[in-house]
Design an enzyme around this catalytic site. Structure first.
Site, PDB file in Angstrom:
ATOM      1  N   HIS A  85       5.585  -2.373  -3.738  1.00 49.41           N
ATOM      2  CA  HIS A  85       5.696  -3.809  -3.330  1.00 49.41           C
ATOM      3  C   HIS A  85       5.716  -4.108  -1.836  1.00 49.41           C
ATOM      4  CE1 HIS A  85       7.940  -7.552  -2.863  1.00 49.41           C
ATOM      5  NE2 HIS A  85       7.156  -7.758  -3.866  1.00 49.41           N
TER       6      HIS A  85
ATOM      7  N   CYS B 223     -11.263  -4.270  -5.958  1.00 52.24           N
ATOM      8  CA  CYS B 223     -10.147  -5.168  -5.155  1.00 52.24           C
ATOM      9  C   CYS B 223      -8.743  -4.398  -5.168  1.00 52.24           C
ATOM     10  CB  CYS B 223     -10.085  -6.487  -5.944  1.00 52.24           C
ATOM     11  SG  CYS B 223      -9.283  -6.051  -7.671  1.00 52.24           S
TER      12      CYS B 223
END
Length: 868
Positions: A439, A816
Site C-alpha cells: 500500500h 496497468c
C-alpha cells in the site's frame, strides 16, 4: 618514424596508428583503435604503431619480436602503453622515455640543457629497472638528488653499475633493445595470475587480449610552455558547455613526474582542484583554443563528448588519448540532446543512449553525490527521490505538522488506507514491512513521494514514539531524518540536495521520444491532483483510476462506513445516494483535466473491511458520530472479516453480490461525462473496467447492469453516451479464458500486481520479508513485483493477448500494473502487441522513453553476421 614505414595490413602483427578503420579494436585494443580514429580526424596525434593481441601473447611466451619500424635518430623518445580490449579491464602501467641512452644525451642536451637531459636519463634507468626487472627504485639510493650535471653523471654511473649487478646484464642502450625488453615485460605482466584475476573481476573474459602502443614523445624544450593536462568542454554534472580539466607545467622539459612542475587552471575558475598563478589561457591561448576545437571535432566525428589527454611542447598541442566524459544522469541527457542538435548523432541514437530509469534524477530531488550520508537503516527503494523532515509516527501528526508548515517523514510499521491523508501531508514515508506493491509503495509512487519500505532491521516503538537503529541509536519523534527512496536508505540529518530539472534538454528528449514511439503511455491516477500531475507529464490518457481512493477523504470515509454497516438495502442506498455527488464531482474534475483523452475507471476493488475503523479508539469515535453502539460496529466488522481477504469478497464479486455499489459508481461516471461533454470542446469517452474477473459470466452480468444504468441516465439527461466497458485481467483463469472475455469486452487491461501475486502464490504485501534473500541467492533474477516475470506471468499475458485478439480483432490491450513504468516490461508490452502501458504519474517520463526505445528497436533492420 615515417608513416610509410609502418605496416597497414590489419592481419599483421604491427599496424600504424594512421591506418584508420583498418586498425580494429578487436585485434589491437580499444586505446589503439581510438588513437587511429583521432588520427583519421586530422588531430595532432603523435605518430606510432600498435602490436596486436596475438603478437603480444607470442612475445610474452618468449616468441620472436616482429619486425618493427625504425625508431628514428638518437634523441627521439617513445612511450609504450597498453591497449586492452576494453578500457575497464585496465592494463600494465606505461613506460615513458624509451630511447634515452648515452647516444641520446647530446640531442636532449640541445633541447633541454645538460642537467635536465641527464636527470631524465637517471629517472628512466630507475623506471626501466622496475618495469622490466622488478627492481625497487630504492636500490639505486634515495635522498636529495644532485642538481648539477657533474653530480648527475656520477649518479648515473653508479646506477648503471647497480643495474648490471642486480640484473646480470648491462643496461640496454639501443632503443630497439629497450623497447623489446619493455614489451616482453608488459606482455608477461598481463598474463600474470594477479593481473588475470583483477581484470576478470572487472568483467574481462579469461582469454582477454592485450595490445601495445608505441608512440613518439614530445621531448620538451627550454623555451616552453611544456607540460601535460586533460580537458573536456562539457560540465560532468549538468552537461552544459564548460571548460573542465587542468594543466601541469613542467619547468625542465616535458615528461611525467620529471622535476618541478606547477598545476595551472585552464582558465579562470576552470581548474579541478584549483591551482593559483597564471592560467593556460594566459600562457598559451592558441593552445587552449586548439584544444577546444579538438574536443568539438572529436564530438562530431565520434558522436560523443570526450575528455582529452594532451601534452604541450613549446605551446604546440599533441593529443595522447580521449575517453568519454564521465557524466551523471542529468548530464547524459543534455550531452545526448546537444550532440543530436549539432548533427554528431541523430535523434534516435540520442534516445537509445539514455537509460530510462536514469530520468528519475530529473524528476525528484536527489541527495548531492558529494554529501555525507549517515545511513542508519535500509529497505526497498519503493518510490524514488529524497526528502528530509522531522520524524512522526502517525498520520495525524503528519497532518498537524503540515498545518504548521513543518516538513515530516512518516514512519509506520505498514500503512493502511487510513494513512493516505497523512502520506499526502508528509515529505516521505518509511515502513518496516511491505514490498514493491504494498500500500505504501503504490500510493507513494502515485503522488511522487519518496518512500522506503521493508526496513525490517529498524524497530518502531509506537508507545515511546521512537525508531531504534541496528547500531543502537534511538531516533525519537521530531528527529531530523532523510529518506533516499531511490537507493532505499534512511539517514540521520539533512544532507545537501539537488533540485529536480524538468525543462530544457529533458523536455526536448521526451518530445523526440513521443515522436518515435507507437506504444501509448497512460497514467494510474486516482484523484484530480494525480490526474493534473499526469497531464503535466503529457500522458496519452488515464489507464487506471482506482475509485476506492476517492472514499478515504475525511468527509467521505464516514459515509462509506455507514454504507458498509447498513443492515437494510434502504439504509445502504441512502448512504450511496450521499456518496454519489462526491464521486461524480471527482469524475467531473478528472474528465475536465483529461479532455480529449481516454480515462479508464476501475470499479470498487478492495475488500470492504479496509474502510472500517481499526482499533478501539477509532471504533468508539465512529460509533459516537453515527449513534451506533460500539459493540454493533465491532460485530459488523467481525462479520466482514475474511481469512484471506485478497482472495475473498472483493473486485467483481462486490458488484455481483452488492450491485448497488457498482450502479452508483456507473451513474457517477455517466452523469459526469454528460456534464463535461455538453460543450463543444474535445469530449471524454470513459472506459469502465471491471476488476478481478475470472469468468465471462461475471462480465455479462455486470455489463448488463451498467448498460441499464447508462440507458437510464441517457433518458434522464436527454443525452447520448459514448463509453467502453472492459475487464482487468488479474487472475490466471482470466488470462487463460481471454477469448471468452473478449466477446463482452472492448479492452483487456492487465493488472500485473495481482496477476503476479496469484501466478506465484506470493503475497505482494509480505514478499518483501524474503524477496531480497531470494534475489541474492539467485532463485529469482529480480523481484517479480518490480520487473515483470516474462517466463511465467509474461507467458500468461501472451496467451491472453493471442486468444483475446483471435476472438475480437479490435480488442484494446493495456498493462496497468506497477510494471507499466519498468523499462523491460514496457519493451515486452511493445513486442506483445499491446496498445498502451499505464504507470504512476512520476514514472510516465520513464515509460515514454522506454516505449520510444522499444519502438525503435522493433523497427530496426536485422543485422547479419558480416554487418550487412
Amino acid at each position: 618514424m615515417k608513416a610509410q614505414e609502418i605496416i597497414r595490413d590489419p592481419n599483421e602483427a604491427v599496424i600504424g596508428l594512421d591506418a584508420g578503420d583498418a586498425l580494429r579494436d578487436a585485434v589491437f585494443g580499444r586505446r589503439a583503435w581510438k588513437l587511429a580514429q583521432l588520427t583519421a580526424l586530422g588531430l595532432p596525434v603523435p605518430a606510432g604503431f600498435a602490436l596486436s593481441f596475438g603478437c603480444v601473447r607470442e612475445i610474452g611466451a618468449g616468441g620472436a619480436m616482429p619486425a618493427l619500424p625504425d625508431l628514428g635518430p638518437p634523441g627521439r623518445l617513445h612511450a609504450l602503453r597498453s591497449s586492452p580490449g576494453a578500457r575497464a579491464w585496465s592494463g600494465p602501467d606505461a613506460l615513458l622515455d624509451i630511447g634515452i641512452g648515452e647516444a641520446a644525451i647530446g640531442a636532449l642536451t640541445e633541447r633541454l640543457g645538460e642537467a635536465a637531459a641527464l636527470d631524465r636519463y637517471r629517472r628512466f634507468i630507475a623506471a626501466f629497472a622496475h618495469a622490466v626487472h622488478g627492481l625497487d627504485p630504492e636500490v639505486f639510493g634515495s635522498g636529495r638528488e644532485p642538481g648539477d650535471a657533474a653530480g648527475l653523471r656520477v649518479r648515473i654511473a653508479d646506477m648503471l653499475d647497480v643495474f648490471a649487478s642486480r640484473c646480470g646484464t648491462a643496461f640496454p642502450q639501443a632503443p630497439k633493445d629497450q623497447l623489446e625488453a619493455a614489451a616482453r615485460a608488459l606482455a608477461r605482466a598481463w598474463q600474470g595470475a594477479t593481473a588475470r584475476i583483477l581484470r576478470e573481476a572487472r568483467g574481462a573474459p579469461p582469454d582477454a587480449g592485450l595490445g601495445l602502443i608505441v608512440q613518439e614523445m614530445a621531448p620538451g624544450t627550454r623555451a616552453g610552455p611544456d607540460g601535460e593536462g586533460a580537458i573536456q568542454t562539457v560540465d560532468s554534472r549538468s552537461g552544459a558547455p564548460a571548460f573542465e580539466g587542468d594543466f601541469w607545467r613542467f619547468e625542465t622539459g616535458y615528461g611525467r613526474a620529471l622535476g618541478p612542475r606547477t598545476r595551472l587552471a585552464l582558465r579562470d575558475g576552470a581548474a579541478e582542484g584549483g591551482g593559483g598563478g597564471p592560467t593556460l589561457a594566459e600562457i598559451a591561448p592558441d593552445a587552449l583554443s586548439a584544444l577546444g576545437d579538438a574536443c568539438a571535432r572529436i564530438a562530431r566525428g565520434l558522436g560523443d563528448a570526450y575528455r582529452i589527454a594532451f601534452v604541450l611542447q613549446g605551446g604546440a598541442v599533441a593529443i595522447l588519448d580521449a575517453v568519454p566524459v564521465r557524466r551523471n544522469a542529468r548530464a547524459a541527457v543534455r550531452i545526448a540532446v546537444d550532440l543530436a542538435k549539432v548533427g554528431a548523432i541523430d535523434r534516435d541514437q540520442a534516445l537509445l543512449r539514455i537509460e530510462p530509469l536514469s530520468l528519475v534524477e530529473h524528476l525528484h530531488p536527489q541527495i548531492d553525490p558529494a554529501a555525507r550520508r549517515d545511513v542508519f537503516g535500509t529497505g526497498l527503494g519503493a518510490s524514488p527521490g529524497a526528502a528530509t523532515g522531522r520524524l512522526v509516527f502517525t498520520a495525524e501528526a503528519a497532518q498537524a505538522a503540515a498545518a504548521r508548515d513543518e516538513e515530516t517523514i512518516l514512519a509506520r510499521v505498514e500503512t493502511s488506507p487510513e494513512d493516505i491523508r497523512g502520506m499526502h501531508s508528509a515529505r516521505g514515508v518509511l515502513t518496516m514491512r511491505g514490498g514493491m506493491t504494498s500500500h505504501a509503495a503504490v500510493i507513494a509512487r502515485g503522488i511522487g513521494l519518496p518512500c522506503v519500505v521493508g526496513a525490517r532491521e529498524l524497530k518502531l516503538d509506537a508507545a515511546r514514539r521512537s525508531l531504534i537503529a541496528p547500531d543502537g541509536r534511538v531516533f525519537r519523534e521530531g528527529a531530523l531524518v532523510t529518506l533516499d527512496g531511490t537507493r532505499g536508505e534512511v539517514m540521520a540529518g539533512a544532507p545537501a540536495m539537488i533540485a529536480p530539472e524538468l525543462g530544457g534538454a529533458f523536455s526536448e528528449l521526451l518530445d523526440w521520444a513521443d515522436a518515435a514511439r507507437d506504444l501509448g503511455v497512460r497514467a494510474n491516477a486516482d484523484t484530480p491532483g494525480e490526474a493534473r500531475a499526469a497531464r503535466g507529464f503529457r500522458v496519452d490518457g488515464i489507464g487506471l483510476c482506482r475509485t476506492e481512493h476517492m472514499f478515504f477523504a475525511a468527509e467521505r470515509v464516514g459515509v462509506m462506513r455507514e454504507m458498509i454497516l447498513a443492515e437494510t438495502e434502504e439504509a445502504r442506498q441512502a448512504a450511496l445516494d450521499r456518496l454519489l455527488p462526491m464521486q461524480r464531482a471527482d469524475f467531473v474534475e478528472i474528465f475536465e483535466i483529461m479532455r480529449g483523452l481516454p480515462v479508464t475507471i476501475r470499479l470498487l476493488d478492495p475488500p470492504l473491511h479496509e474502510f472500517l475503523p481499526g482499533g478501539p479508539e477509532e471504533i468508539a469515535e465512529f460509533a459516537a458520530v453515527t449513534g451506533l453502539a460500539a459493540e454493533v460496529v465491532t460485530a459488523r466488522a467481525r462479520d466482514l472479516a475474511e481469512i484471506n481477504p485478497m482472495l475473498g469478497m472483493r473486485g467483481v464479486r462486490l458488484g455481483v453480490v452488492m450491485p448497488a455499489i457498482y450502479a452508483m459508481q456507473a451513474r457517477a461516471v455517466f452523469e459526469a461525462a454528460i456534464a463535461v461533454n455538453r460543450d463543444a470542446r474535445a469530449p471524454v469517452v470513459p472506459e469502465i473496467m471491471i476488476p478481478l474477473v475470472s469468468a465471462n459470466r461475471e462480465v455479462e452480468l455486470v455489463k448488463a447492469r451498467i448498460d441499464a444504468v447508462a440507458s437510464a441516465v441517457e433518458a434522464e439527461q436527454d443525452a447520448r453516451l459514448a463509453y467502453k466497458l472492459g475487464v482487468m485481467v488479474e487472475t490466471p483463469r482470466a488470462a487463460l479464458r481471454a477469448g471468452d472475455l473478449a466477446a463482452s469486452s472492448a479492452f483487456l487491461s492487465f493488472g500485473t500486481n495481482d496477476l503476479t501475486q496469484m501466478t506465484y502464490g506470493l503475497s505482494r504485501d509480505d514478499a518483501g520479508r524474503f524477496m531480497r534473500d531470494y534475489v541474492n541467492l539467485g532463485l529469482f533474477a529480480e523481484d517479480p513485483f518490480r520487473s515483470l516475470d516474462l517466463e511465467g506471468v509474461g507467458e500468461l499475458m501472451l496467451i491472453a493477448a493471442s486468444r483475446g485478439r483471435a476472438r475480437n480483432p479490435a480488442l484494446t490491450l493495456g498493462l496497468c500494473g506497477e510494471h507499466g513504468g519498468d523499462p523491460p516490461s514496457v519493451r515486452f508490452s511493445k513486442l506483445a502487441g499491446f496498445d498502451y502501458v499505464s504507470c504512476s504519474p512520476f514514472r510516465v517520463p520513464i515509460a515514454r522513453l522506454a516505449a520510444a526505445q522499444a519502438s525503435l528497436l522493433v523497427r530496426a533492420p536485422a543485422v547479419s553476421d558480416d554487418g550487412a
